[in-house]
Design an enzyme around this catalytic site. Structure first.
Site, PDB file in Angstrom:
ATOM      1  CG  HIS A  12      -0.161  -0.305   2.514  1.00 31.55           C
ATOM      2  ND1 HIS A  12       0.540   0.633   3.205  1.00 31.55           N
ATOM      3  CD2 HIS A  12      -0.009  -1.463   3.192  1.00 31.55           C
ATOM      4  CE1 HIS A  12       1.098   0.089   4.269  1.00 31.55           C
ATOM      5  NE2 HIS A  12       0.786  -1.205   4.284  1.00 31.55           N
ATOM      6  CE  LYS A  37      -8.829   6.210   3.394  1.00 34.50           C
ATOM      7  NZ  LYS A  37      -8.115   7.498   3.335  1.00 34.50           N
ATOM      8  CG  HIS A 109      10.019   3.191   6.734  1.00 33.10           C
ATOM      9  ND1 HIS A 109       9.020   4.061   6.361  1.00 33.10           N
ATOM     10  CD2 HIS A 109       9.518   1.938   6.532  1.00 33.10           C
ATOM     11  CE1 HIS A 109       7.965   3.375   5.946  1.00 33.10           C
ATOM     12  NE2 HIS A 109       8.244   2.088   6.029  1.00 33.10           N
ATOM     13  CG  ASP A 326       4.963   1.003   3.468  1.00 35.76           C
ATOM     14  OD1 ASP A 326       5.767   1.086   4.418  1.00 35.76           O
ATOM     15  OD2 ASP A 326       4.479  -0.079   3.081  1.00 35.76           O
ATOM     16  NE  ARG A 436     -12.339   7.622  12.048  1.00 38.95           N
ATOM     17  CZ  ARG A 436     -12.427   7.417  10.725  1.00 38.95           C
ATOM     18  NH1 ARG A 436     -13.449   6.724  10.228  1.00 38.95           N
ATOM     19  NH2 ARG A 436     -11.514   7.892   9.916  1.00 38.95           N
ATOM     20  CB  THR A 517     -11.357  16.930   9.484  1.00 36.47           C
ATOM     21  OG1 THR A 517     -11.266  15.532   9.199  1.00 36.47           O
ATOM     22  CG2 THR A 517     -12.479  17.538   8.666  1.00 36.47           C
TER      23      THR A 517
END
Length: 557
Positions: A12, A37, A109, A326, A436, A517
């Site tokens: 992903h 997504k 990373h 990632d 949320r 947001t």
């Protein structure tokens, strides 16, 4: 040295990044362009083209195609064996295969995270994610010239996979780890996973038998996820099946499919994760005293964990960054190629590394589609009036942020002291679970009025809001009293629009903060282009859109 870093091809968060002579020029995430997504299994073809165009470079100008995965260390991963060939086979990308360099995933990373630290001094980096080639958690020494692997943990000890199993247990789909983190605040944590432990700088999950049972470490890694899921069912009860939209149990309405033990499991998994990473960080700083510590990998997206690290080690030189996942490994691969060629890199602090559009381009677009818009004399003042009146405003400005957090360039904004604003954002605009959590953007000078710490520019560290203010700002305070604020300073925005907007809000409401947001609808990535912004604006109940210098109102649709 012109390095093109790439992530993706399997897994992903496919992305591309360009670093020229040690300076980061641009980065783009494939999901933003493909509109799928997480860009699961995708090669970042669109992102590569977008980066090349923005940087003014052609394929012939690129010195190295830098892959953030080393196929030689993961021979069973057939998708990654041919990724360079697959990229070169795409239209207008021919020839890149001959300039390919490959790097270990966790080293990528670490290199990306180092960019957001003090690059003039060495750092230690903890990388924790679902997996690298054959490792799951690694500790690196990093300096402006290279990396050194100090210790690594096997795939069967993957903390990312442990958390992914919990996400599946809670009924959330792939990529729903953030929901699991939010759900944890509703549960009661118990020490349910004693088999997770740390031995010096190495994580152990008590799964050594899996390595003996499977010749292929990848197969053992897959079996480990199922083993964790089975253990969670045994210790907590039946797992929850995935739901399509809202989770009504946590909206305050009964729902037999979402039971208390699901929240308790989430809380217990969060507790175990924090215990392990805190101990790993403590051991790392003990072995390498006085050295700055950076944190990377998908696990480093966990805001609650990051907040725990900060509160546990308040005097440590900790650095968090906006792209630990990632996608950020593409940036790290380009950095490693720069170091390999003998160069050094320039550190960065800005998250605004993506693509931007000029005012002239926006004018042409609006005229082409016949969209009515005004051009206020002072956009920040006009939008502040809208927000102070309790309206919702989409905000599309400058170059896009990198990473999963909207930081005032691709954002939806609202007034945080309205009790109804959280429900408006979650239920009506984003069409997602009402429970949320949402966070605020706060002027740096205002942070101390709300939180213990002021320097949190990437909305990636949870902090406890001062108790006396939680009721007043309930829309940005989670049920456990925490929030993940973005501190906004002058450097945050080259045009100063966002800091000026917050200052204008302070004049009207007494507080220099706004609910912030990400600018996207349910199940879609953050908007990338002005066309994406218009589509999402007109398909949701948003009341206004600040698109560059223009302001669109729904009444003018």
């Amino acid at each position: 040295m012109r390095a093109l870093g790439v992530s993706g091809g399997f897994g992903h968060d496919a992305a591309a990044a360009i670093v020229v002579d040690g300076t980061v020029v641009v980065m783009a995430e494939e999901e933003r362009l493909s509109r799928r997504k997480d860009a699961v299994g995708e090669i970042p073809v669109n992102a590569i083209h977008a980066c090349l165009k923005y940087a003014g470079l052609s394929v012939a100008d690129i010195d190295a195609l830098c892959l953030s995965w080393n196929p030689a260390k993961d021979p069973s991963n057939h998708q990654m064996q041919s990724i360079a060939t697959r990229i070169s086979s795409e239209s207008r990308l021919e020839g890149l295969e001959q300039r390919t360099r490959v790097y270990d995933h966790h080293a990528c990373h670490a290199a990306a995270a180092f960019l957001y630290a003090d690059v003039s001094a060495p750092a230690m980096c903890i990388v924790a994610d679902g997996r690298g080639e054959l490792t799951s958690t690694s500790v690196y020494r990093v300096w402006n010239g290279g990396t050194e692997l100090i210790e690594s943990s096997p795939l069967v000890a993957s903390l990312g996979t442990f958390y992914a199993a919990a996400t599946e247990f809670c009924g959330f789909r792939r990529g729903g780890q953030g929901k699991t983190m939010g759900l944890a605040a509703y549960g009661e944590a118990v020490d349910a996973f004693p088999e997770l432990s740390v031995d010096d700088l190495r994580v152990d999950a008590g799964r050594a038998n899996l390595m003996r049972e499977h010749d292929d470490p990848t197969h053992a890694h897959r079996q480990m996820r199922q083993d964790w899921l089975d253990a969670m069912v045994e210790r907590f009860g039946p797992q929850r099946r995935a739901q399509h939209l809202t989770d009504e149990f946590l909206c305050g309405r009964p729902d037999s499919t979402f039971e208390r033990h699901h929240a308790d499991l989430a809380a217990s998994v969060q507790l175990a994760l924090e215990r392990v990473i805190v101990e790993l960080a403590r051991n790392t700083m003990h072995r390498f005293p006085g050295v700055q510590l950076v944190f990377a990998g998908g696990v480093a997206l966990n805001c609650s964990l990051n907040g725990r690290l900060r509160s546990t080690f308040p005097d440590a030189r900790l650095h968090f960054n906006p792209v630990p996942h990632d996608a950020g490994s593409a940036l790290g691969a380009a950095v490693l190629a720069t170091w390999e060629s003998g160069g050094a890199v320039t550190g960065i602090s800005t998250p605004y590394l993506g693509i931007g559009w000029s005012h002239d381009q926006l004018t042409t677009l609006l005229n082409y589609y016949g969209v009515a818009a005004e051009r206020p004399t002072d956009l920040s003042e006009t939008v502040a009036d809208y927000l102070a009146d309790g309206r919702t405003v989409a905000w599309f400005q400058g170059r896009s942020e990198v990473g999963p957090r909207a930081l005032g360039h691709r954002s939806i904004l609202g007034r945080p002291d309205l009790d109804s604003m959280k429900a408006t954002m979650n239920n009506k605009i984003k069409r997602r679970e009402a429970w949320r959590p949402l966070g605020p953007s706060v002027l740096d000078s205002e942070m101390i009025r709300l939180f213990p710490r002021s320097d949190t520019p990437y909305m990636i560290e949870a902090q406890r809001m001062h108790p006396a203010l939680r009721a007043e700002f309930s829309s940005v305070a989670h049920v456990d009293g925490t929030s993940r604020p973005q501190s906004v300073t002058d450097w945050s925005d080259t045009e100063q629009l966002y800091p000026r907007l917050l200052a204008a809000l302070r004049e009207r409401t007494g507080w220099g903060l706004v609910l912030n947001t990400s600018f996207n609808d349910f199940a879609e990535p953050i908007v990338h282009s002005p066309i994406d912004a218009l589509r999402t604006f007109f398909s949701t109940p948003l009341e206004a859109l600040a698109l560059g210098p223009y302001l669109l109102r729904k009444s003018e649709k």
